[in-house]
Scaffold this motif. Structure first.
Motif, PDB file in Angstrom:
ATOM      1  N   SER A   1       0.840  -1.191   0.000  1.00 52.47           N
ATOM      2  CA  SER A   1       0.000   0.000   0.000  1.00 52.47           C
ATOM      3  C   SER A   1       0.876   1.242   0.000  1.00 52.47           C
ATOM      4  O   SER A   1       1.969   1.242   0.567  1.00 52.47           O
ATOM      5  N   ALA A   2       0.379   2.267  -0.645  1.00 52.71           N
ATOM      6  CA  ALA A   2       1.082   3.550  -0.656  1.00 52.71           C
ATOM      7  C   ALA A   2       0.455   4.518   0.330  1.00 52.71           C
ATOM      8  O   ALA A   2       0.719   5.727   0.270  1.00 52.71           O
ATOM      9  N   SER A   3      -0.364   4.004   1.242  1.00 49.74           N
ATOM     10  CA  SER A   3      -1.122   4.878   2.144  1.00 49.74           C
ATOM     11  C   SER A   3      -0.445   5.134   3.485  1.00 49.74           C
ATOM     12  O   SER A   3      -0.982   5.871   4.301  1.00 49.74           O
ATOM     13  N   CYS A   4       0.696   4.517   3.757  1.00 42.73           N
ATOM     14  CA  CYS A   4       1.357   4.719   5.049  1.00 42.73           C
ATOM     15  C   CYS A   4       1.896   6.145   5.138  1.00 42.73           C
ATOM     16  O   CYS A   4       2.833   6.508   4.412  1.00 42.73           O
ATOM     17  N   ALA A   5       1.296   6.934   6.013  1.00 44.79           N
ATOM     18  CA  ALA A   5       1.675   8.344   6.185  1.00 44.79           C
ATOM     19  C   ALA A   5       1.655   9.066   4.850  1.00 44.79           C
ATOM     20  O   ALA A   5       2.564   9.850   4.526  1.00 44.79           O
ATOM     21  N   GLY A   6       0.645   8.788   4.064  1.00 42.36           N
ATOM     22  CA  GLY A   6       0.516   9.446   2.765  1.00 42.36           C
ATOM     23  C   GLY A   6       1.582   9.031   1.783  1.00 42.36           C
ATOM     24  O   GLY A   6       1.867   9.750   0.814  1.00 42.36           O
ATOM     25  N   GLY A   7       2.182   7.867   2.005  1.00 43.47           N
ATOM     26  CA  GLY A   7       3.217   7.372   1.106  1.00 43.47           C
ATOM     27  C   GLY A   7       4.613   7.736   1.545  1.00 43.47           C
ATOM     28  O   GLY A   7       5.598   7.284   0.939  1.00 43.47           O
ATOM     29  N   THR A   8       4.749   8.510   2.635  1.00 45.63           N
ATOM     30  CA  THR A   8       6.085   8.919   3.090  1.00 45.63           C
ATOM     31  C   THR A   8       6.751   7.861   3.966  1.00 45.63           C
ATOM     32  O   THR A   8       7.976   7.856   4.108  1.00 45.63           O
ATOM     33  N   ALA A   9       5.959   6.989   4.556  1.00 46.76           N
ATOM     34  CA  ALA A   9       6.513   5.922   5.398  1.00 46.76           C
ATOM     35  C   ALA A   9       6.629   4.647   4.579  1.00 46.76           C
ATOM     36  O   ALA A   9       5.703   4.285   3.843  1.00 46.76           O
ATOM     37  N   PRO A  10       7.746   3.940   4.680  1.00 47.84           N
ATOM     38  CA  PRO A  10       7.923   2.724   3.877  1.00 47.84           C
ATOM     39  C   PRO A  10       7.038   1.566   4.322  1.00 47.84           C
ATOM     40  O   PRO A  10       6.764   0.657   3.527  1.00 47.84           O
TER      41      PRO A  10
ATOM     42  N   TYR B   1      -2.590  -6.025  11.063  1.00 50.47           N
ATOM     43  CA  TYR B   1      -1.887  -6.354   9.823  1.00 50.47           C
ATOM     44  C   TYR B   1      -0.881  -5.260   9.492  1.00 50.47           C
ATOM     45  O   TYR B   1      -0.918  -4.150  10.049  1.00 50.47           O
ATOM     46  N   ILE B   2       0.027  -5.576   8.552  1.00 56.03           N
ATOM     47  CA  ILE B   2       1.104  -4.667   8.164  1.00 56.03           C
ATOM     48  C   ILE B   2       0.983  -4.324   6.692  1.00 56.03           C
ATOM     49  O   ILE B   2       0.680  -5.193   5.865  1.00 56.03           O
ATOM     50  N   LYS B   3       1.240  -3.066   6.380  1.00 57.81           N
ATOM     51  CA  LYS B   3       1.266  -2.626   4.986  1.00 57.81           C
ATOM     52  C   LYS B   3       2.690  -2.161   4.649  1.00 57.81           C
ATOM     53  O   LYS B   3       3.401  -1.646   5.508  1.00 57.81           O
ATOM     54  N   TYR B   4       3.086  -2.336   3.393  1.00 55.08           N
ATOM     55  CA  TYR B   4       4.430  -1.910   2.989  1.00 55.08           C
ATOM     56  C   TYR B   4       4.351  -1.185   1.645  1.00 55.08           C
ATOM     57  O   TYR B   4       3.454  -1.414   0.836  1.00 55.08           O
ATOM     58  N   ARG B   5       5.305  -0.302   1.440  1.00 49.09           N
ATOM     59  CA  ARG B   5       5.404   0.422   0.177  1.00 49.09           C
ATOM     60  C   ARG B   5       6.204  -0.427  -0.807  1.00 49.09           C
ATOM     61  O   ARG B   5       7.161  -1.117  -0.410  1.00 49.09           O
ATOM     62  N   ALA B   6       5.866  -0.390  -2.060  1.00 51.63           N
ATOM     63  CA  ALA B   6       6.434  -1.309  -3.050  1.00 51.63           C
ATOM     64  C   ALA B   6       7.955  -1.291  -3.102  1.00 51.63           C
ATOM     65  O   ALA B   6       8.597  -2.339  -3.278  1.00 51.63           O
ATOM     66  N   ASP B   7       8.572  -0.131  -2.917  1.00 52.24           N
ATOM     67  CA  ASP B   7      10.018  -0.039  -3.118  1.00 52.24           C
ATOM     68  C   ASP B   7      10.831  -0.799  -2.076  1.00 52.24           C
ATOM     69  O   ASP B   7      11.982  -1.155  -2.342  1.00 52.24           O
TER      70      ASP B   7
END
Length: 287
Positions: free
Chosen positions: A185-194, A202-208
């Motif tokens: 997801s890109a929603s963690c802190a508006g995409g600023t958090a990895p 549950y845990i979400k992660y940014r693609a990079d």
């Protein structure tokens, strides 16, 4: 004349005999009085000794009971800590699993502790029971969450692809999060958090981050997994004075220390006392 002398002698003898008898009777009476007095003193002494023995025995019993109660009171705070952790876990289980059996077991443990005045082992056993129930409840919640996410439609990744997801998933599993849901997801802190953890478990992660090194990726997953465990004791943790004084009430700093305890240090370290306190959160204990 001779008769008169004899008569006087007889009278004198009788008087002497009578005096001797009187003295003997007086001596007997005096001896009897002394004996009676000795017996009275002896009885008083025996009574005093018996009373002393009774008092000493009563004091010894009272001291033993006081020591026993003090030893019970000494281990009660640990029990209360586990009760707080269990209550937090119950809050996290709302709407997910039935906690009636867990509550009944904890209530039974509470009754045992409330009724115990002498044996600290009883309180210690009740504490271990509640701790085990809290851990079990956490495991059941994690299993429920995993089943919910597993049944969701669509893939758990988008731009990272199945290989990227598999890499992040493997890292999370290695740090102990096998039953924790994972999504890109890109929603963690508006995409600023990895990456970020959700209070629902549950845990979400940014693609990079799928391209990060193994060590860095494992640290990130250990850090986010630490937040999952923080949520399970959130109420007790945030109200703890030690949490405020040792970590500045910062869950991110605490999560770093919790990751260190699991063997995954990041850029920010923490001392031995902070690590000791942080290790308790992994088992649902708030110091």
């Amino acid at each position: 004349m001779i008769r008169r002398i004899v008569s006087v002698g007889v009278v004198a003898a009788l008087l002497l005999a009578g005096g001797a008898l009187s003295r003997a009777a007086a001596l007997d009476a005096e001896r009897a009085a002394v004996i009676a007095e000795l017996e009275s003193v002896s009885q008083s002494t025996r009574t005093a000794l018996m009373r002393t023995d009774h008092l000493e025995g009563s004091i010894a019993i009272a001291e033993k009971q006081t020591d026993e109660r003090a030893s019970v009171l000494e281990v009660r705070p640990a029990f209360l800590t586990e009760i707080a952790a269990f209550d937090a876990a119950v809050v996290g289980a709302e709407g997910k699993i039935d906690v009636a059996a867990h509550r009944a077991a904890v209530l039974s443990a509470q009754q045992a502790v409330l009724g115990e005045r002498r044996d600290p082992a009883t309180v210690a056993a009740a504490t271990a029971t509640v701790e085990a129930l809290t851990v079990r409840l956490g495991e059941e919640i994690a299993t429920w969450q995993a089943s919910q996410y597993a049944s969701a439609s669509g893939p758990a990744w988008s731009s990272s692809g199945p290989d990227g997801y598999a890499r992040v998933r493997a890292a999370l599993d290695r740090v102990g999060g096998q039953n924790v849901g994972l999504y890109e997801s890109a929603s963690c802190a508006g995409g600023t958090a990895p990456a970020c953890a959700n209070s629902n478990g549950y845990i979400k992660y940014r693609a990079d981050i799928a391209g990060w090194s193994v060590d860095r990726l494992e640290w990130a997953m250990a850090h986010e997994l630490a937040h999952i465990y923080q949520f399970r004791v959130w109420g007790a943790m945030t109200s703890s004075g030690a949490y405020g004084s040792m970590f500045g009430s910062d869950p991110e700093f605490l999560a770093n220390c919790m990751a260190v305890v699991r063997g995954f240090p990041g850029a920010v370290g923490c001392d031995a006392e902070q690590q000791r306190w942080a290790s308790g959160i992994w088992v649902g204990a708030v110091g």
